[in-house]
Design a protein around this motif. Structure first.
Motif, mmCIF file in Angstrom:
data_model
loop_
_atom_site.group_PDB
_atom_site.id
_atom_site.type_symbol
_atom_site.label_atom_id
_atom_site.label_comp_id
_atom_site.label_asym_id
_atom_site.label_seq_id
_atom_site.Cartn_x
_atom_site.Cartn_y
_atom_site.Cartn_z
ATOM 1 N N ILE A 20 50.681 -13.679 24.356
ATOM 2 C CA ILE A 20 50.931 -13.359 25.751
ATOM 3 C C ILE A 20 50.451 -11.964 26.043
ATOM 4 C CG2 ILE A 20 53.314 -12.497 24.998
ATOM 5 C CD1 ILE A 20 54.167 -13.570 27.737
ATOM 6 N N TYR A 71 48.860 -9.117 18.528
ATOM 7 C CA TYR A 71 48.041 -9.281 19.768
ATOM 8 C C TYR A 71 46.905 -10.625 19.753
ATOM 9 C CZ TYR A 71 44.605 -8.176 23.406
ATOM 10 O OH TYR A 71 43.782 -7.863 24.495
ATOM 11 N N GLN A 121 47.725 -10.775 25.487
ATOM 12 C CA GLN A 121 46.422 -10.819 25.921
ATOM 13 C C GLN A 121 46.225 -10.997 27.220
ATOM 14 O OE1 GLN A 121 43.822 -13.439 23.563
ATOM 15 N NE2 GLN A 121 44.621 -12.779 21.530
ATOM 16 N N GLN A 122 47.369 -11.393 27.802
ATOM 17 C CA GLN A 122 47.565 -11.704 29.352
ATOM 18 C C GLN A 122 48.236 -10.676 30.039
ATOM 19 O OE1 GLN A 122 49.503 -15.602 28.940
ATOM 20 N NE2 GLN A 122 48.358 -16.248 27.194
ATOM 21 N N HIS A 123 48.765 -9.651 29.704
ATOM 22 C CA HIS A 123 49.536 -8.515 30.283
ATOM 23 C C HIS A 123 49.356 -7.607 29.731
ATOM 24 C CE1 HIS A 123 52.202 -11.630 32.167
ATOM 25 N NE2 HIS A 123 52.340 -12.199 31.237
ATOM 26 N N ARG A 175 53.882 -17.315 23.592
ATOM 27 C CA ARG A 175 52.582 -17.978 23.791
ATOM 28 C C ARG A 175 51.641 -17.743 22.712
ATOM 29 N NH1 ARG A 175 51.726 -16.601 30.198
ATOM 30 N NH2 ARG A 175 54.253 -16.697 30.819
ATOM 31 N N GLN A 195 45.399 -16.217 19.870
ATOM 32 C CA GLN A 195 45.815 -16.149 21.414
ATOM 33 C C GLN A 195 47.245 -15.599 21.473
ATOM 34 O OE1 GLN A 195 45.024 -19.148 24.236
ATOM 35 N NE2 GLN A 195 42.933 -19.358 23.482
#
Length: 348
Positions: A176, A131, A178-180, A169, A174
Protein backbone atom coordinates in the motif's frame (compact mmCIF):
# COMPACT_ATOMS: atom_id res chain seq x y z
CA UNK A 1 10.81 32.74 9.05
CA UNK A 2 14.56 32.78 9.52
CA UNK A 3 15.79 30.62 6.65
CA UNK A 4 19.22 30.21 8.20
CA UNK A 5 17.69 28.52 11.26
CA UNK A 6 15.32 26.32 9.24
CA UNK A 7 15.38 22.53 9.42
CA UNK A 8 16.65 22.31 5.84
CA UNK A 9 19.65 24.48 6.68
CA UNK A 10 20.32 22.75 10.01
CA UNK A 11 19.88 19.13 8.93
CA UNK A 12 21.14 19.14 5.35
CA UNK A 13 24.63 18.71 4.04
CA UNK A 14 25.38 20.54 0.79
CA UNK A 15 26.89 19.39 -2.50
CA UNK A 16 27.05 15.70 -1.52
CA UNK A 17 27.79 12.95 -4.09
CA UNK A 18 24.74 10.67 -4.21
CA UNK A 19 27.01 7.92 -5.52
CA UNK A 20 28.18 7.40 -1.93
CA UNK A 21 24.60 6.70 -0.86
CA UNK A 22 23.78 4.07 -3.47
CA UNK A 23 24.98 0.49 -3.84
CA UNK A 24 25.28 1.36 -7.53
CA UNK A 25 27.97 3.93 -6.78
CA UNK A 26 26.23 6.20 -9.28
CA UNK A 27 24.72 9.67 -8.88
CA UNK A 28 25.63 13.32 -9.20
CA UNK A 29 25.95 15.82 -6.39
CA UNK A 30 22.87 16.58 -4.29
CA UNK A 31 22.52 20.23 -3.39
CA UNK A 32 20.73 19.12 -0.20
CA UNK A 33 21.09 15.80 1.61
CA UNK A 34 19.71 15.07 5.08
CA UNK A 35 20.19 12.12 7.42
CA UNK A 36 17.57 12.52 10.18
CA UNK A 37 17.98 10.27 13.21
CA UNK A 38 14.45 10.50 14.61
CA UNK A 39 10.89 10.70 13.31
CA UNK A 40 10.68 14.16 14.91
CA UNK A 41 13.62 15.41 12.85
CA UNK A 42 12.10 13.88 9.73
CA UNK A 43 8.73 15.56 10.36
CA UNK A 44 10.42 18.89 11.03
CA UNK A 45 12.38 18.58 7.81
CA UNK A 46 9.29 17.75 5.75
CA UNK A 47 7.37 20.63 7.26
CA UNK A 48 10.16 23.00 6.31
CA UNK A 49 10.31 21.60 2.75
CA UNK A 50 6.57 22.23 2.44
CA UNK A 51 6.88 25.78 3.70
CA UNK A 52 9.69 26.54 1.27
CA UNK A 53 8.17 24.67 -1.69
CA UNK A 54 11.14 22.33 -1.94
CA UNK A 55 10.59 18.82 -3.34
CA UNK A 56 12.08 15.84 -1.52
CA UNK A 57 13.10 12.28 -2.22
CA UNK A 58 13.04 9.70 0.59
CA UNK A 59 15.24 6.60 0.50
CA UNK A 60 17.01 4.15 2.76
CA UNK A 61 20.39 2.61 1.97
CA UNK A 62 20.06 3.17 -1.76
CA UNK A 63 20.20 -0.54 -2.58
CA UNK A 64 17.37 -0.46 -5.10
CA UNK A 65 17.87 3.01 -6.58
CA UNK A 66 19.55 4.55 -9.58
CA UNK A 67 20.26 8.20 -8.82
CA UNK A 68 20.51 10.61 -11.76
CA UNK A 69 23.74 12.02 -13.10
CA UNK A 70 22.33 15.53 -12.58
CA UNK A 71 19.99 15.65 -9.55
CA UNK A 72 17.38 18.39 -9.24
CA UNK A 73 18.96 21.46 -7.71
CA UNK A 74 16.13 22.12 -5.26
CA UNK A 75 15.41 18.51 -4.29
CA UNK A 76 16.11 17.58 -0.68
CA UNK A 77 17.39 14.00 -0.66
CA UNK A 78 16.56 12.36 2.67
CA UNK A 79 18.08 9.04 3.70
CA UNK A 80 16.57 7.22 6.67
CA UNK A 81 19.57 4.96 7.22
CA UNK A 82 20.43 6.75 10.50
CA UNK A 83 16.97 5.97 11.85
CA UNK A 84 18.18 2.55 13.00
CA UNK A 85 16.71 1.11 16.18
CA UNK A 86 15.82 -2.33 17.53
CA UNK A 87 13.98 -2.52 20.83
CA UNK A 88 11.87 -4.95 22.80
CA UNK A 89 8.33 -3.71 23.45
CA UNK A 90 6.96 -6.08 26.08
CA UNK A 91 6.99 -9.43 24.26
CA UNK A 92 7.49 -8.16 20.67
CA UNK A 93 10.25 -6.48 18.70
CA UNK A 94 10.03 -3.02 17.19
CA UNK A 95 12.47 -2.26 14.36
CA UNK A 96 12.85 1.18 12.77
CA UNK A 97 12.98 1.94 9.06
CA UNK A 98 16.73 2.46 8.72
CA UNK A 99 17.71 -0.85 10.31
CA UNK A 100 19.35 -3.26 7.84
CA UNK A 101 17.08 -6.19 7.01
CA UNK A 102 20.06 -8.49 7.41
CA UNK A 103 20.25 -7.64 11.11
CA UNK A 104 16.88 -9.33 11.51
CA UNK A 105 18.38 -12.67 10.52
CA UNK A 106 20.95 -12.35 13.31
CA UNK A 107 18.23 -11.35 15.76
CA UNK A 108 16.33 -14.51 14.87
CA UNK A 109 19.46 -16.63 15.01
CA UNK A 110 20.20 -15.54 18.58
CA UNK A 111 16.53 -16.13 19.47
CA UNK A 112 16.60 -19.69 18.16
CA UNK A 113 14.19 -19.23 15.25
CA UNK A 114 14.70 -19.64 11.51
CA UNK A 115 11.77 -17.42 10.47
CA UNK A 116 14.13 -14.51 9.72
CA UNK A 117 16.88 -16.47 7.96
CA UNK A 118 15.70 -15.30 4.53
CA UNK A 119 16.64 -11.68 5.35
CA UNK A 120 20.33 -12.60 5.60
CA UNK A 121 22.37 -10.61 3.07
CA UNK A 122 19.32 -8.75 1.75
CA UNK A 123 21.04 -5.41 1.06
CA UNK A 124 18.59 -2.80 2.20
CA UNK A 125 16.83 -1.44 5.26
CA UNK A 126 13.50 -2.47 6.72
CA UNK A 127 11.57 0.61 5.56
CA UNK A 128 12.42 -0.04 1.93
CA UNK A 129 11.84 -3.76 2.47
CA UNK A 130 8.30 -3.05 3.64
CA UNK A 131 7.71 -0.52 0.85
CA UNK A 132 8.56 -3.07 -1.84
CA UNK A 133 7.72 -6.22 0.17
CA UNK A 134 11.24 -7.55 -0.32
CA UNK A 135 11.58 -11.30 -0.75
CA UNK A 136 14.05 -14.12 -1.04
CA UNK A 137 12.85 -17.37 -2.56
CA UNK A 138 9.36 -18.03 -1.18
CA UNK A 139 9.55 -15.78 1.87
CA UNK A 140 8.63 -12.09 1.98
CA UNK A 141 8.92 -9.24 4.48
CA UNK A 142 5.13 -9.28 4.91
CA UNK A 143 5.51 -12.74 6.48
CA UNK A 144 7.29 -11.29 9.51
CA UNK A 145 5.58 -7.88 9.94
CA UNK A 146 2.70 -7.35 12.38
CA UNK A 147 2.09 -3.56 12.52
CA UNK A 148 3.68 -0.83 10.39
CA UNK A 149 4.19 2.76 11.61
CA UNK A 150 4.25 5.56 9.05
CA UNK A 151 3.77 9.25 8.25
CA UNK A 152 1.20 10.42 5.72
CA UNK A 153 2.91 13.38 4.07
CA UNK A 154 -0.48 14.82 3.05
CA UNK A 155 -1.46 15.08 6.73
CA UNK A 156 -0.56 18.63 7.86
CA UNK A 157 0.28 17.37 11.35
CA UNK A 158 2.61 14.61 10.08
CA UNK A 159 1.61 12.52 13.09
CA UNK A 160 2.76 8.92 13.35
CA UNK A 161 0.07 6.48 12.26
CA UNK A 162 -0.12 2.69 12.33
CA UNK A 163 -1.57 0.06 10.04
CA UNK A 164 -1.81 -3.72 10.45
CA UNK A 165 0.08 -5.92 8.01
CA UNK A 166 -3.24 -7.41 6.88
CA UNK A 167 -4.29 -3.99 5.60
CA UNK A 168 -1.03 -3.21 3.79
CA UNK A 169 -2.10 -4.85 0.49
CA UNK A 170 1.09 -6.84 0.32
CA UNK A 171 1.64 -8.78 -2.89
CA UNK A 172 4.63 -9.78 -5.01
CA UNK A 173 6.97 -6.80 -4.47
CA UNK A 174 3.97 -4.56 -3.82
CA UNK A 175 2.46 -2.76 -0.85
CA UNK A 176 0.00 0.00 0.00
CA UNK A 177 2.98 2.30 0.55
CA UNK A 178 3.60 2.40 -3.20
CA UNK A 179 0.07 3.74 -3.67
CA UNK A 180 0.14 6.61 -1.16
CA UNK A 181 2.57 9.37 -0.12
CA UNK A 182 3.36 7.53 3.10
CA UNK A 183 6.79 7.15 4.68
CA UNK A 184 7.49 3.97 6.64
CA UNK A 185 9.03 4.69 10.05
CA UNK A 186 9.26 1.17 11.43
CA UNK A 187 7.32 -1.95 12.33
CA UNK A 188 6.46 -4.42 15.05
CA UNK A 189 7.58 -7.89 14.06
CA UNK A 190 5.82 -11.22 14.47
CA UNK A 191 8.72 -12.28 16.63
CA UNK A 192 8.56 -12.76 20.37
CA UNK A 193 11.36 -11.65 22.65
CA UNK A 194 12.96 -14.92 23.68
CA UNK A 195 15.48 -13.90 26.35
CA UNK A 196 17.49 -11.13 27.95
CA UNK A 197 20.47 -12.46 26.01
CA UNK A 198 18.64 -11.76 22.76
CA UNK A 199 17.89 -8.20 23.93
CA UNK A 200 21.53 -7.61 24.87
CA UNK A 201 22.82 -9.08 21.62
CA UNK A 202 20.42 -6.94 19.56
CA UNK A 203 21.82 -3.82 21.23
CA UNK A 204 25.40 -4.91 20.58
CA UNK A 205 24.73 -5.80 16.93
CA UNK A 206 23.07 -2.47 16.27
CA UNK A 207 25.88 -0.55 17.97
CA UNK A 208 28.46 -2.42 15.92
CA UNK A 209 26.55 -1.69 12.72
CA UNK A 210 26.44 2.01 13.52
CA UNK A 211 30.14 2.04 14.43
CA UNK A 212 31.60 -0.25 11.76
CA UNK A 213 28.94 -0.14 9.09
CA UNK A 214 29.50 3.54 8.46
CA UNK A 215 29.31 3.07 4.71
CA UNK A 216 26.32 0.72 4.28
CA UNK A 217 25.93 1.62 0.60
CA UNK A 218 29.13 -0.26 -0.22
CA UNK A 219 28.22 -3.85 -1.09
CA UNK A 220 31.67 -5.29 -0.23
CA UNK A 221 31.58 -3.54 3.17
CA UNK A 222 28.03 -4.75 3.73
CA UNK A 223 28.96 -8.35 2.91
CA UNK A 224 32.12 -8.23 5.03
CA UNK A 225 30.22 -6.86 8.04
CA UNK A 226 27.51 -9.51 8.12
CA UNK A 227 29.86 -12.36 7.30
CA UNK A 228 31.98 -11.24 10.23
CA UNK A 229 28.97 -11.13 12.53
CA UNK A 230 27.87 -14.71 11.84
CA UNK A 231 31.46 -15.85 12.36
CA UNK A 232 31.44 -13.99 15.68
CA UNK A 233 28.19 -15.68 16.71
CA UNK A 234 29.61 -19.04 15.68
CA UNK A 235 32.50 -18.35 18.04
CA UNK A 236 29.90 -18.04 20.82
CA UNK A 237 28.45 -21.42 19.96
CA UNK A 238 25.58 -20.14 17.78
CA UNK A 239 26.08 -22.10 14.61
CA UNK A 240 25.24 -20.72 11.17
CA UNK A 241 22.22 -22.62 9.79
CA UNK A 242 22.32 -24.28 6.40
CA UNK A 243 19.83 -21.76 5.02
CA UNK A 244 22.29 -18.93 5.60
CA UNK A 245 25.19 -20.96 4.23
CA UNK A 246 23.13 -21.55 1.09
CA UNK A 247 22.48 -17.82 0.77
CA UNK A 248 26.22 -17.11 1.03
CA UNK A 249 26.97 -19.75 -1.58
CA UNK A 250 24.32 -18.45 -3.97
CA UNK A 251 25.17 -14.76 -3.70
CA UNK A 252 28.93 -15.26 -3.91
CA UNK A 253 28.46 -17.68 -6.79
CA UNK A 254 26.48 -15.06 -8.71
CA UNK A 255 29.10 -12.41 -7.81
CA UNK A 256 26.47 -10.21 -6.12
CA UNK A 257 29.01 -8.28 -4.08
CA UNK A 258 31.91 -8.02 -6.52
CA UNK A 259 30.75 -4.87 -8.32
CA UNK A 260 28.39 -2.03 -7.45
CA UNK A 261 24.81 -2.85 -8.45
CA UNK A 262 21.24 -2.68 -7.21
CA UNK A 263 20.59 -6.40 -7.51
CA UNK A 264 17.70 -7.43 -9.73
CA UNK A 265 16.75 -4.73 -12.22
CA UNK A 266 13.38 -6.22 -13.23
CA UNK A 267 10.60 -8.04 -11.43
CA UNK A 268 9.89 -11.57 -12.54
CA UNK A 269 6.76 -12.02 -14.65
CA UNK A 270 5.17 -15.04 -12.99
CA UNK A 271 2.35 -15.08 -15.55
CA UNK A 272 5.02 -15.88 -18.14
CA UNK A 273 6.47 -18.48 -15.82
CA UNK A 274 10.19 -17.86 -16.28
CA UNK A 275 12.57 -15.63 -14.35
CA UNK A 276 13.67 -12.47 -16.15
CA UNK A 277 17.33 -13.40 -15.77
CA UNK A 278 16.67 -16.63 -17.67
CA UNK A 279 15.06 -14.67 -20.53
CA UNK A 280 18.06 -12.33 -20.73
CA UNK A 281 20.27 -15.40 -20.90
CA UNK A 282 18.12 -16.83 -23.72
CA UNK A 283 18.58 -13.56 -25.60
CA UNK A 284 22.38 -13.88 -25.28
CA UNK A 285 22.57 -10.45 -23.65
CA UNK A 286 24.65 -11.40 -20.63
CA UNK A 287 28.00 -9.65 -20.80
CA UNK A 288 26.71 -6.82 -23.00
CA UNK A 289 28.52 -3.57 -22.18
CA UNK A 290 27.69 0.09 -22.61
CA UNK A 291 30.02 2.75 -21.28
CA UNK A 292 31.00 1.66 -17.79
CA UNK A 293 27.98 -0.62 -17.28
CA UNK A 294 27.60 -4.31 -18.12
CA UNK A 295 24.81 -6.89 -17.96
CA UNK A 296 26.28 -9.33 -15.47
CA UNK A 297 27.88 -12.38 -17.10
CA UNK A 298 26.72 -14.34 -14.04
CA UNK A 299 23.12 -13.12 -13.61
CA UNK A 300 21.01 -11.83 -16.49
CA UNK A 301 18.82 -9.67 -14.25
CA UNK A 302 21.70 -7.61 -12.86
CA UNK A 303 23.40 -4.63 -14.48
CA UNK A 304 26.76 -3.84 -12.91
CA UNK A 305 28.75 -0.66 -12.54
CA UNK A 306 32.09 -2.18 -13.43
CA UNK A 307 33.98 0.89 -14.65
CA UNK A 308 32.68 4.23 -13.38
CA UNK A 309 29.32 3.88 -15.11
CA UNK A 310 26.85 6.73 -15.36
CA UNK A 311 23.11 6.53 -14.85
CA UNK A 312 22.77 7.00 -18.62
CA UNK A 313 24.90 3.87 -19.19
CA UNK A 314 22.66 1.77 -16.96
CA UNK A 315 19.46 3.17 -18.46
CA UNK A 316 20.71 2.30 -21.95
CA UNK A 317 21.08 -1.35 -20.93
CA UNK A 318 17.71 -1.32 -19.14
CA UNK A 319 16.08 -0.12 -22.36
CA UNK A 320 18.01 -2.68 -24.39
CA UNK A 321 16.70 -5.54 -22.23
CA UNK A 322 13.17 -4.12 -22.17
CA UNK A 323 12.95 -3.85 -25.95
CA UNK A 324 14.53 -7.26 -26.54
CA UNK A 325 12.22 -9.07 -24.09
CA UNK A 326 9.17 -7.32 -25.53
CA UNK A 327 10.12 -8.19 -29.10
CA UNK A 328 11.00 -11.83 -28.39
CA UNK A 329 8.60 -12.82 -25.61
CA UNK A 330 5.70 -10.40 -26.06
CA UNK A 331 5.63 -8.52 -22.76
CA UNK A 332 7.34 -5.50 -21.22
CA UNK A 333 9.30 -6.44 -18.09
CA UNK A 334 8.43 -4.30 -15.07
CA UNK A 335 11.40 -2.55 -13.47
CA UNK A 336 12.16 -3.31 -9.84
CA UNK A 337 14.83 -0.64 -9.67
CA UNK A 338 13.67 2.88 -8.80
CA UNK A 339 14.86 5.38 -11.42
CA UNK A 340 15.12 8.80 -9.81
CA UNK A 341 14.21 11.58 -12.20
CA UNK A 342 16.60 14.44 -12.82
CA UNK A 343 13.90 17.08 -12.57
CA UNK A 344 12.63 18.20 -9.16
CA UNK A 345 9.64 16.15 -8.03
CA UNK A 346 8.33 14.98 -4.63
CA UNK A 347 8.71 11.26 -4.31
CA UNK A 348 8.91 8.35 -1.93
Amino acid sequence: MNVHNSAVERLCRRNVPLAKFSTYGIGGNANYLAMPETSEELAELLQDCKRRGMPWFIFGMGSNILFPDEPGRDTVFITLKNMAEIKANEDRWYVSAGTPMSLLSLLGLVGGTDMLDFTFLLPGCLGAGIYMNAKYNAQQICDIVDVVYYIDTEDPSLQVRSISAEDCRFAYKQSIFQQHPWIVLGADLKLCVSSEEQVRTAAVLLAEWKARGSHPSSLPSFFSFFLGEIHSLAGRGIQTPQTMLDIIRYRTGKKHFDYPSCGSVFKNNYDYGVATGFLVDKLNLKGTEHGGAIISPHHGNMILNYNQATAADVIYLINLITEAVHKEFGFVPEPEIVLVEEKDKNSL
